[in-house]
Design a protein around this motif. Sequence first.
Motif: not given
Length: 385
Positions: A97-106, A366-383
């Motif tokens: 498994p990946l260490p908790s906190g690793t960005v896996f949603w890219h 990022t969303q955390r429950q206790g010591d582990f990250v359940t998931g995340g979302y990255t939002l980029y803004v272009l002017v």
Amino acid sequence: MAKQNEGSKGDPLIIGVRPATQDTNLSRKKPKTRKALKDEAFSPNDDTPRPKDKPPGKDGLPPIELYYEPVRKKQREVRYTPFLLIRSAAGDIGSRPLPSGTVFWHSPDVWVRSSHGINQPVADEPNQMFCRVSNRGRMDAGWVHIRYWWANPSLAITEASANLVGTADTYLPAGQSRVVECPTPWVPVIENDGHECILAEAWCPSLDPLLAPLDPVIDRHAGQKNLHVMQVAGGEQLKFTVEVANIAPTTQPVLIHARWIGGKEALAAVTAGNIGLTNRELTAAANAVPVRLHLADEGIIQLMPQTTYARRLLALQTAGIGWNCRSTGGTEVEATLRGGEIRRLTIAAEVPQDFRTGSIFGYELTQRQGDFVTGGYTLYVLVVD
């Protein structure tokens, strides 16, 4: 005492001892005791000839000499299998498994193509989904089954919140990668204006099975991309909504963290080939844009698979916490959610009027429950103009 050594031909040998005499009284079936051998050594009736260059030892026992006997090792059966992988990031070799906190949603191996370009889905029109599958094993994968999914923008995606788009099958030789298009077009819903998460799974049912459905943290057969590029004019307000979910079956505190992405990091990310903004003139935003997070007071209850939360807890014990799990700075909001509860989180910010066209910045949620990250979302803004 036995000792292992190497012979001249490479065979392992055992060094042992045996008497130098040819005494026929030494039976293999019933070995004599050391006292009996000592008594026979001093017996006057012992007519056994002794070599002149090997006198008896101090205790009167027959001299010993070394002998070598090859040991036949049992050959271990070697079994080759496919090793299918959908990368969670560039450089991913499939260790789980990946260490908790690793960005896996890219995941760079899952993307969508629309009339607006790569990874810019358009609502209410057919979009093509793609998945790149790699076989790092030493055996050809004769039947690779691939499933394509979409889900509402969420910080915790499970089987309960994902929607199947289509399936595909392919053949993948050992050591090769292949891009497979979903045969079923994906039509994003107008409700979210095309802002969706896409996922894919690829496995070989007989030799390399799926272990944890839609969970890239546990299973290398799953990939996820939770990323969106918004276009906002200078001086206007940006507003984006994602879902926050408690994947545990019991009431748990949930922490949401928003990190500012600016400078070279944002510019390098959006000009990568898997985002699709390479044909624009972009510049990094000069200043940070403060963000506001608002979490709804109430939500809905959805039946969550309890195995997802249990697997994440076990992975935390196995892989530990990643270096970037506990981010510093940024904006945070915390709330206690019931088991399986889903709430809406609104992200809002004011784009400065002096930001010129082509400026890029973003936020990583990022969303955390206790010591582990359940998931995340990255939002980029272009002017834009």
